[in-house]
Write an enzyme that holds these catalytic residues in place. Structure first.
Site, PDB file in Angstrom:
ATOM      1  N   ASP A 347      11.042   5.690   4.107  1.00 63.75           N
ATOM      2  CA  ASP A 347      11.556   6.866   4.788  1.00 63.75           C
ATOM      3  C   ASP A 347      10.887   8.109   4.203  1.00 63.75           C
ATOM      4  O   ASP A 347      10.734   8.227   2.986  1.00 63.75           O
ATOM      5  CB  ASP A 347      13.073   6.916   4.559  1.00 63.75           C
ATOM      6  N   GLU A 376       6.888   6.795   7.017  1.00 61.75           N
ATOM      7  CA  GLU A 376       6.764   8.033   7.773  1.00 61.75           C
ATOM      8  C   GLU A 376       5.825   8.953   6.999  1.00 61.75           C
ATOM      9  O   GLU A 376       6.178   9.409   5.906  1.00 61.75           O
ATOM     10  CB  GLU A 376       8.128   8.709   7.916  1.00 61.75           C
TER      11      GLU A 376
END
Ligand code: CA
Length: 663
Positions: A347, A376
């Site tokens: 994340d 990400e």
């Protein structure tokens, strides 16, 4: 004691405080501890507790009978060792007890904490548990094997939330919303169609990607009878499974065993398991477990000393610091070795520094070479660590083994996630074609992609195509079906919406790079228009398995597109040079993308492949090289690959349809 003596003592204490604080010029000067034994080392003969806190002046371990409540048994003093280590050994069998650490610095007595290296906890993760790990293994665990799966470049990812997947009554689960819900076979919806694990097997994906399944904060594990929901991006105990997905969150063994049962069942179905990990921030800030051990150290700060917040969640961690980097690496290793996890999705990976990502993946790959890593490549806010040092999308060529999500294709296909009315290639903006081509080549350098025309990156950012995760929607923002419907402002018919949904993921599932499907996309999943459902009730988030009956045809198409991809290596070329040399875009009218894949390089049984996506509301006709006959593999009419259609001279592609031909 007279007041002069008191004053002298106070002065002495104050001076030693200053000496202690002056000992380090900054966090980077804190001595690191190299041992891999922080937390608890348990044997029936003795338990050894270790905690790293170079700023502590005293640390104790409290022993408890239970994971909650007023039942402290004793408090054990820890001894200060070199390099900030504190250690205590209790020479008796503590199996079944719980413990917390408590750190005292010169200025503060901090709250109790289970410690950042806790691997088992009681309810709500407040106290760590002392358990015999042998009893956490489900039957047959020693024989659990990672399925003989594909290389990373051949993976097909499927992102799901554990609760969403089986909580709806139509899932037919005996363990709705639990780890065990993903272990059940033969679950069916009211129409008798496969749900849950059997549905995953049917789809043919290679990896399930679980939204946070480590222990997170917001769902109160003592109140599971009342409806609660959270995605889980609020980490509490990184090395412990979340309790609300267990049948008993109080017994520390149960959540561990049931998590393993889930992995075991997925593996037995030929599916690998990726965990979504959220090391970039903690759910709590001042009172996080990190901060209750070494205040401030694990976080980045602004020049004025306040918390920096690239995560937009109140804080951001500092992976560049030795002990944070060590923590991340050991945490991932723990999930791989103890739980047989097959990969990680990071994340807000753009918060982590590149060196940490490279060291982490090197160590993990040394332990298990088939692991996959992606993340990400962005942040949710500015960070004090320079951009050039962080694992941002633009820096992916320097990140060795990790892939990143392509927002270029995502928004190129159906419009920006930040503007619900904006459209992309499949729903009304044929001009977005170059952003789609960017994704089709897997974000690598390709001579036919005109980068200045691409929506976001004006340069290719992937070193090899497998570094690009291609997708059109995920848990964040609107579901694909909702986005298409909302962006159409009432102008798209139900049939149009189904065609556009299929066309969007048809492009994803024929593109180079790694395709990623958001659970339920294959059955037109709706969240009733909600674009940020992180804490919304099941009525918004649950997968309603009656959709599978309603959109049976769509589900069949997804299956067929996945099977086509997995059967033909031309869709998953491993190197950028192969993509450059063997993927050629053809001249097309507006609203149409067409390209050929030369199958010879991949030893594909198909000599050449022709992929055409027509987003227009009219049929597109494309001229073909003379004297070639193309067979149809997929054209949006039949999903099972049984088409006997052939084209020569020209090919007709129906409105809002993907066609795949071969010869
Ligand atoms: Ca929890």
């Amino acid at each position: 004691m007279n007041k002069w003596t008191l004053l002298c003592i106070s002065l002495f204490v104050a001076m030693s405080c200053r000496e202690k604080q002056a000992q380090y010029g900054g966090y980077h000067e804190y001595p690191a501890y190299q041992g891999k034994d922080l937390g608890l080392t348990y044997t029936p003969a003795a338990s050894t507790f270790r905690l790293w806190s170079p700023v502590a002046k005293n640390v104790v371990v409290h022993l408890y009978r239970s994971g909650t409540g007023d039942n402290r048994i004793e408090t054990v003093n820890m001894d200060s060792q070199e390099n900030g280590l504190w250690q205590a050994r209790v020479a008796k069998d503590l199996n079944g007890l719980f413990y917390t650490f408590q750190v005292e610095t010169d200025s503060l007595t901090l709250d109790e904490t289970p410690g950042i290296y806790a691997k088992a906890t009681g309810v709500n993760g407040r106290r760590a548990a002392i358990i015999d790990w042998n009893v956490t293994h489900p039957e047959g665990w020693a024989d659990d094997r990672r399925p003989n799966t594909v290389s990373f470049h051949e993976a097909v990812l499927y992102e799901m939330h554990i609760r969403d997947y089986t909580i709806h009554p139509s899932a037919g689960s005996r363990y709705p919303g639990k780890y065990l819900g993903l272990t059940e076979r033969l679950t069916r919806n009211p129409a008798g169609e496969a749900t849950g694990l059997d549905h995953l097997s049917e789809l043919g994906i290679t990896h399930v990607h679980l939204l946070p399944a480590f222990d997170f904060r917001t769902v109160n594990e003592t109140k599971l009878d009342s409806p609660q929901f959270n995605w889980g991006y609020d980490p509490q105990n990184y090395n412990v499974p979340e309790g609300s997905y267990a049948t008993d969150p109080y017994n520390p063994v149960i959540r561990i065993r049931e998590f393993k049962q889930m992995v075991q069942a997925l593996h037995a179905s030929g599916i690998r398991v990726v965990m979504d990990v959220v090391y970039n921030h903690t759910g709590e800030t001042e009172k996080s477990n990190f901060n209750l051990e070494v205040p401030g150290y694990y976080y980045r700060h602004k020049p004025d000393g306040s918390w920096s917040d690239a995560a937009a969640c109140g804080n951001e961690t500092a992976s560049e610091r030795t002990m944070m980097r060590k923590f991340m690496i050991e945490s991932c290793l723990w999930w791989v070795k103890e739980y047989h996890i097959d990969g990680f999705r990071f994340d807000l990976m753009g918060i982590h520094d590149i060196q940490t990502m490279n060291e982490l993946t090197a160590e993990l790959m040394a332990a298990e070479p088939s692991l996959i890593f992606y993340g990400e490549g962005w942040t949710a806010g500015g960070s004090p660590l320079p951009d050039s040092l962080r694992a941002l999308k633009a820096n992916m060529t320097r990140v060795d083994r990790v892939a990143a999500f392509s927002d270029e294709l995502r928004d190129g296909l159906k419009g920006s996630v930040f503007d619900e009315l904006s459209t992309g290639f499949v729903n009304g903006s044929p001009g977005a074609a170059m952003s789609v081509k960017f994704g089709i080549v897997g974000a690598v350098q390709h001579p036919q992609v005109n980068y200045p025309e691409v929506n976001y990156s004006k340069n290719p950012w992937a070193r090899e195509p497998w570094q690009c995760i291609n997708y059109v929607s995920c848990h964040d923002n609107h579901t694909l079906a909702d986005k298409l419907r909302i962006s159409g402002k009432g102008n798209f018919s139900p049939s149009d919406l189904e065609k556009m949904d299929l066309l969007a993921n048809g492009v994803v599932l024929t593109s180079q790079g790694i395709p990623f499907i958001h659970a339920g996309e294959e059955m037109m999943r709706t969240k009733k228009g909600d674009h940020n459902s992180y804490n919304k009730p099941d009525s918004i988030n649950a997968i309603d398995w009656t959709w599978k009956s309603r959109y049976k045809r769509i589900v069949e198409h997804y299956k067929s597109l996945i099977a086509q991809r997995r059967a033909h290596p031309s869709f998953t070329m491993p190197t950028a040079s192969q993509v450059r040399d063997h993927l050629s875009f053809l001249p097309t009218p507006s609203g149409v993308i067409a390209y050929t894949l030369d199958g010879s390089v991949s030893e594909d049984q198909w000599k050449d492949i022709l992929v055409i996506a027509n987003t227009n509301s009219t049929t597109a006709t494309l001229s073909l090289p003379p004297a070639t006959r193309w067979k149809v593999s997929y054209d949006g009419s039949t999903a099972d690959g049984t088409s006997t259609k052939e084209y020569s001279g020209s090919v007709k592609v129906a409105s809002k349809t993907l066609v795949v031909c071969y010869r």
